[in-house]
Design an enzyme around this catalytic site. Structure first.
Site, PDB file in Angstrom:
ATOM      1  N   TYR A  89       0.851  -1.200   0.000  1.00 53.27           N
ATOM      2  CA  TYR A  89       0.000   0.000   0.000  1.00 53.27           C
ATOM      3  C   TYR A  89       0.884   1.246   0.000  1.00 53.27           C
ATOM      4  O   TYR A  89       2.026   1.198   0.470  1.00 53.27           O
ATOM      5  CB  TYR A  89      -0.883   0.002   1.248  1.00 53.27           C
ATOM      6  CG  TYR A  89      -1.804  -1.200   1.336  1.00 53.27           C
ATOM      7  CD1 TYR A  89      -2.964  -1.264   0.575  1.00 53.27           C
ATOM      8  CD2 TYR A  89      -1.505  -2.271   2.189  1.00 53.27           C
ATOM      9  CE1 TYR A  89      -3.814  -2.363   0.657  1.00 53.27           C
ATOM     10  CE2 TYR A  89      -2.353  -3.370   2.276  1.00 53.27           C
ATOM     11  CZ  TYR A  89      -3.506  -3.413   1.516  1.00 53.27           C
ATOM     12  OH  TYR A  89      -4.337  -4.492   1.596  1.00 53.27           O
ATOM     13  N   HIS A  90       0.345   2.357  -0.519  1.00 53.24           N
ATOM     14  CA  HIS A  90       1.158   3.572  -0.660  1.00 53.24           C
ATOM     15  C   HIS A  90       0.424   4.818  -0.193  1.00 53.24           C
ATOM     16  O   HIS A  90      -0.767   4.965  -0.471  1.00 53.24           O
ATOM     17  CB  HIS A  90       1.536   3.770  -2.137  1.00 53.24           C
ATOM     18  CG  HIS A  90       2.352   2.652  -2.688  1.00 53.24           C
ATOM     19  ND1 HIS A  90       3.711   2.569  -2.521  1.00 53.24           N
ATOM     20  CD2 HIS A  90       1.981   1.540  -3.360  1.00 53.24           C
ATOM     21  CE1 HIS A  90       4.153   1.453  -3.091  1.00 53.24           C
ATOM     22  NE2 HIS A  90       3.129   0.802  -3.608  1.00 53.24           N
ATOM     23  N   HIS A 151     -12.907   6.792   2.844  1.00 54.04           N
ATOM     24  CA  HIS A 151     -12.604   6.387   4.210  1.00 54.04           C
ATOM     25  C   HIS A 151     -11.127   6.036   4.314  1.00 54.04           C
ATOM     26  O   HIS A 151     -10.628   5.155   3.608  1.00 54.04           O
ATOM     27  CB  HIS A 151     -13.493   5.212   4.622  1.00 54.04           C
ATOM     28  CG  HIS A 151     -14.917   5.652   4.804  1.00 54.04           C
ATOM     29  ND1 HIS A 151     -15.992   4.857   4.510  1.00 54.04           N
ATOM     30  CD2 HIS A 151     -15.419   6.841   5.251  1.00 54.04           C
ATOM     31  CE1 HIS A 151     -17.113   5.533   4.768  1.00 54.04           C
ATOM     32  NE2 HIS A 151     -16.784   6.734   5.218  1.00 54.04           N
ATOM     33  N   GLU A 154      -9.470   2.446   4.714  1.00 66.17           N
ATOM     34  CA  GLU A 154      -9.867   1.387   3.782  1.00 66.17           C
ATOM     35  C   GLU A 154      -8.863   1.321   2.627  1.00 66.17           C
ATOM     36  O   GLU A 154      -9.177   1.609   1.470  1.00 66.17           O
ATOM     37  CB  GLU A 154     -11.315   1.627   3.340  1.00 66.17           C
ATOM     38  CG  GLU A 154     -12.255   1.559   4.544  1.00 66.17           C
ATOM     39  CD  GLU A 154     -13.672   2.086   4.295  1.00 66.17           C
ATOM     40  OE1 GLU A 154     -14.023   2.348   3.129  1.00 66.17           O
ATOM     41  OE2 GLU A 154     -14.420   2.234   5.279  1.00 66.17           O
ATOM     42  N   HIS A 277     -14.892   0.927  -1.155  1.00 68.32           N
ATOM     43  CA  HIS A 277     -14.723   0.906   0.298  1.00 68.32           C
ATOM     44  C   HIS A 277     -14.257  -0.479   0.711  1.00 68.32           C
ATOM     45  O   HIS A 277     -14.155  -1.388  -0.096  1.00 68.32           O
ATOM     46  CB  HIS A 277     -16.074   1.181   0.992  1.00 68.32           C
ATOM     47  CG  HIS A 277     -16.551   2.591   0.864  1.00 68.32           C
ATOM     48  ND1 HIS A 277     -16.507   3.483   1.903  1.00 68.32           N
ATOM     49  CD2 HIS A 277     -17.075   3.265  -0.199  1.00 68.32           C
ATOM     50  CE1 HIS A 277     -16.998   4.646   1.501  1.00 68.32           C
ATOM     51  NE2 HIS A 277     -17.346   4.539   0.232  1.00 68.32           N
ATOM     52  N   GLU A 353     -18.048  -2.714  -1.232  1.00 68.32           N
ATOM     53  CA  GLU A 353     -17.259  -3.035  -0.040  1.00 68.32           C
ATOM     54  C   GLU A 353     -16.378  -4.218  -0.418  1.00 68.32           C
ATOM     55  O   GLU A 353     -16.869  -5.314  -0.660  1.00 68.32           O
ATOM     56  CB  GLU A 353     -18.181  -3.437   1.121  1.00 68.32           C
ATOM     57  CG  GLU A 353     -19.159  -2.357   1.544  1.00 68.32           C
ATOM     58  CD  GLU A 353     -18.553  -1.340   2.503  1.00 68.32           C
ATOM     59  OE1 GLU A 353     -17.341  -1.431   2.787  1.00 68.32           O
ATOM     60  OE2 GLU A 353     -19.310  -0.463   2.960  1.00 68.32           O
TER      61      GLU A 353
HETATM   62  O1  0X9 Z   1     -20.924   3.538   5.904  1.00 69.07           O
HETATM   63  C1  0X9 Z   1     -20.443   3.758   4.804  1.00 69.07           C
HETATM   64  O2  0X9 Z   1     -20.163   4.857   4.368  1.00 69.07           O
HETATM   65  C2  0X9 Z   1     -20.183   2.577   3.876  1.00 69.07           C
HETATM   66  N1  0X9 Z   1     -19.634   1.491   4.614  1.00 69.07           N
HETATM   67  S1  0X9 Z   1     -18.170   1.598   5.293  1.00 69.07           S
HETATM   68  O3  0X9 Z   1     -18.046   0.512   6.187  1.00 69.07           O
HETATM   69  N2  0X9 Z   1     -17.055   1.413   4.185  1.00 69.07           N
HETATM   70  O4  0X9 Z   1     -18.011   2.842   5.915  1.00 69.07           O
HETATM   71  C3  0X9 Z   1     -21.458   2.137   3.232  1.00 69.07           C
HETATM   72  C4  0X9 Z   1     -22.109   3.203   2.390  1.00 69.07           C
HETATM   73  C5  0X9 Z   1     -23.290   2.697   1.588  1.00 69.07           C
HETATM   74  N3  0X9 Z   1     -24.230   2.131   2.448  1.00 69.07           N
HETATM   75  C6  0X9 Z   1     -25.354   1.501   2.014  1.00 69.07           C
HETATM   76  N4  0X9 Z   1     -25.603   1.410   0.750  1.00 69.07           N
HETATM   77  N5  0X9 Z   1     -26.158   1.015   2.924  1.00 69.07           N
HETATM   78 ZN    ZN Z   2     -15.975   3.035   3.743  1.00 74.31          ZN
END
Ligand code: 0X9
Ligand code: ZN
Length: 743
Positions: A89-90, A151, A154, A277, A353
């Site tokens: 990773y960078h 995020h 991630e 994500h 995800e």
């Molecule tokens: O909570 C978030 O922003 C996303 N998950 S994370 O764990 N990477 O933070 C999900 C965003 C989209 N959520 C749905 N479609 N329910």
């Molecule tokens: Zn996220």
């Protein structure tokens, strides 16, 4: 440092639990909820957690160990493949340097992008546009935006965006599919949107999620993915600067969100948006803000979602799952990027995800950068193809063989996608017998979206019919199924087939043998009954409608204990009646089976014989573990002629066993069907019949004279002597067979 902090899996049972947990620790989110959630708990928080009485289980005793292990794995990966960008990773500066390298490699394809304004800490959000040089007169290209790193922690989202970028650029010349997609689609990749937070995860706190706004009062960070301007401030957002889902003071309050928003609004024709994500291996569609509101274009979104799921799963079998907001795969979240892009410009928008399901979570080992990138890239190609489609044309349940003499019904469904509509009256079906010659055209009847056509019942036995369906978009673009028709087509065979045996077991099971001499099971011998079910054995037979009877391995008492009459201490055999497949050119046999073998070591064996049971060949072995071993009626059908020669003395047998370690083993059989395909009747040749009217006479002479002197494919038309030209030899053939008639 996170010395003695813990990852704890807690069972969130109520909103009260959730509020209490927020006081003690920090949700690592990303896990399907409600229910099991991973929380980060400080060393002094465990006592409070225990006192709450919320069910929980420590996943990692010392989070710092997890982070150290990640560092060690990264160091090892760098040592092994240090020169390879995808070994590790960078941080942002290295990401930018790599984008500069790629741009220099293919300036004809790559244009650097700089968004504005900069982040809170003054970093410029960079990305690339990848597009083959424009061609004069081409239609406007759809744009796909791949965003990552909203995020900070991630990391795999950032590396996956970089992998996709790398593939599109480096393989443009050598991979024809990539060449095509970079020529027809404009790709925008923004690999690290929340750069301040991302840098912070390298420098200071590996588990940071938000950006680095100074909220005052000692708290930092807004969740960029709660700051977008559609449904901002709704479900699952916080007004507290200390929260990991702090939505910010107002919609688009954050410079990172403003920068990407302004870029998207200034970019025409954005048709697809993917926001990367981690983790949970989910493909999350709109609407994130609500589990209750069904989005527009639901049918289309579900088709695309399923295709993306398949594409992410297929390279390595990684289990990804797609769902729209109403499928409730994850908690609701308001103010997320894909909701805004779907609302603001109708782009097909998804949150992906990525890996994993929690084994490593955010600290996904660097060794998974490349395979995850490959999955993501496969998904992105699939999205691109979906976005290039004007319509979706499908044949629903296409038949593979039909009986001679019955017309062939075909059901065609058209779905309007990407904002296009279907041209009324444009649905057609094209078909021909064999694989050459012109296609017959028939208009499909019915109204959008469901159409039907029938191929005539006069198609002779033995024919292989090729066909394809077509509809036109309102701009005139023709869309076929298969897409490259007529180069490839769908096909259906016309054969003579007959039902040899169709036993629903409702009338006594004539000719079946349940429990055979030589069986060793001490209980659970096969028996034909209306079954009394348990959690392992069926309560109902399979036969649709009023059926009740099937074979099962032992009948227990009503409401009897699990295992009351299951197979024990050996095997039990069920044998079918003898059936005659002599003279058949092939045969399809199908049956419904039930097999339950709770975590056991036994298999369910199915065999076939063509000598009345003297010897047997295996049809299938179900289990001991995997699909079809936990009960439920499952149909299996197979081509018997592919296993052994077909004779008059065919039988099948089904063997359930519980050997070795004793467990609960239950099996069932119902609805046994044998269908034979007969060879097509051969039409006798009719020598001397030049015109094909099944008689030999003056009309044949006339045809020879009409085509006199022509060169033809030997044997075609009036070339009765097969010498490739029409002449005296053909007259002679007619005279020799004069007045002959043939059926
Ligand atoms: O909570 C978030 O922003 C996303 N998950 S994370 O764990 N990477 O933070 C999900 C965003 C989209 N959520 C749905 N479609 N329910
Ligand atoms: Zn996220």
């Amino acid at each position: 440092r996170y010395d003695n902090w813990k990852f704890v899996q807690v069972e969130v049972r109520s909103a009260k639990d959730l509020l209490a947990l927020q006081q003690i620790g920090e949700s690592m989110a990303c896990r399907p909820g409600p229910g099991a959630q991973i929380y980060l708990i400080p060393p002094d928080g465990m006592g409070a957690l225990d006192a709450l009485g919320i069910p929980h289980q420590i996943v990692s005793e010392n989070v710092q160990d997890v982070l150290d292990a990640e560092d060690a794995a990264r160091a090892a990966a760098r040592a092994e493949r240090g020169g390879d960008f995808f070994a590790d990773y960078h941080p942002p500066t290295e990401i930018d340097a790599y984008m500069t390298t790629l741009t220099a490699l293919r300036p004809d394809l790559v244009t650097p992008i700089t968004l504005s304004p900069n982040t809170w800490q003054g970093r410029t959000i960079r990305g690339v546009k990848i597009a083959a040089p424009p061609v004069v007169g081409e239609p406007a290209r759809p744009v796909i935006i791949v965003n990552a790193g909203q995020h900070a922690r991630e990391w795999i989202s950032v590396s996956s965006a970089m992998w996709a970028m790398d593939q599109l650029i480096r393989n443009f010349d050598t991979d024809s599919e990539i060449h095509d997609l970079v020529s027809k689609v404009t790709w925008i990749i923004i690999p690290s949107m929340n750069r301040d937070g991302y840098q912070y995860t390298f420098d200071t706190n590996r588990l940071w999620r938000k950006n680095r706004r100074n909220n005052g009062g000692g708290t930092f960070g807004v969740d960029n993915n709660r700051n977008w301007g559609y449904q901002w401030g709704g479900a699952s957002t916080s007004t507290s600067g200390s929260s990991d889902i702090y939505r910010g003071p107002s919609a688009f309050s954050e410079p990172e969100n403003q920068a990407l928003r302004d870029f998207i609004l200034a970019t025409p024709n954005v048709k697809g948006v993917i926001d990367l994500h981690s983790y949970a291996q989910l493909i999350l569609g709109v609407w994130a803000y609500s589990e209750a509101v069904v989005p527009p274009r639901e049918t289309e979104l579900r088709i695309v979602g399923q295709e993306i799921e398949d594409a992410l799963t297929s390279p390595f079998g990684t289990n990804y799952q797609y769902g729209l907001g109403t499928d409730n795969l994850l908690y609701e979240a308001s103010g997320v990027l894909p909701d805004w892009t779907f609302f603001a410009n109708g782009a097909v928008s998804w949150t992906w995800e990525l890996r994993d399901m929690g084994t490593f979570g955010f600290e996904l080992p660097a060794a998974q950068i490349v395979p995850t990138g490959q999955e993501v890239f496969n998904g992105l190609k699939t999205l691109a193809r979906a976005i290039l489609m004007k319509l979706r044309v499908n044949v629903i349940n296409p038949p593979t063989v039909v009986n001679t003499g019955s017309s062939i019904p075909l059901n065609v469904q058209v779905t309007e996608v990407n904002g296009n509509t279907m041209l009324a009256g444009s649905a057609k079906l094209f078909w021909r017998i064999g694989n050459s010659g012109p296609f017959n055209e028939i208009a499909l009847s019915g109204t959008f979206p469901n159409f039907t056509a029938s191929l005539p019942g006069t198609i002779p036995c033995g024919s292989n019919v090729q066909y394809y369906a077509q509809a036109a978009a309102s701009d005139g673009t023709l869309v076929n199924i298969p897409a490259d028709a007529p180069a490839s087509t769908l096909a259906v065979g016309v054969r003579d087939f007959s039902t040899v045996l169709n036993d629903t077991l409702e009338s006594g099971g004539t000719g079946w043998s349940a429990g055979m001499a030589g069986d060793t099971a001490t209980t659970g011998a096969w028996t034909l009954v209306n079954p009394n079910g348990t959690t392992a054995a069926p309560e109902d037979d399979h036969t649709p409608g009023s059926g009740t009877m099937c074979f099962v391995t032992g009948q227990g008492p009503v409401g009897g204990a699990l295992g009351a009459a299951d197979v024990d201490n050996g095997f039990t055999t069920l044998r079918t009646p003898r059936f005659d497949l002599s003279g058949a050119s092939s045969a399809t046999i199908s049956y419904w089976r039930w097999f339950s073998n709770a975590a056991g070591d036994d298999s369910f064996k199915v065999d076939i014989s063509n000598n009345d049971g003297s010897t047997w060949s295996s049809v299938e072995i179900v289990g001991p573990a995997g699909a079809g071993t936990t009960g439920g009626w499952i149909q299996h059908s197979f081509d018997a002629g592919a296993i052994l020669p077909l004779t008059a003395n065919m039988r099948m047998r089904f063997i359930a066993a519980d050997s070795g370690v004793q467990e609960v083993v239950e099996a069932g059989i119902d609805d046994f069907v044998v269908t034979a395909v007969a060879p097509c009747p051969v039409t006798p040749a009719c020598p001397g019949d030049a015109n094909g009217d099944h008689a030999v006479g003056l009309a044949d002479i006339a045809l020879v004279i009409q085509t006199w002197g022509q060169s033809v494919t030997p044997g075609a038309g009036a070339d009765l002597d097969g010498n490739g030209s029409i002449g005296l030899g053909d007259i002679a053939a007619i005279i020799q067979n004069w007045a002959g008639a043939c059926p």
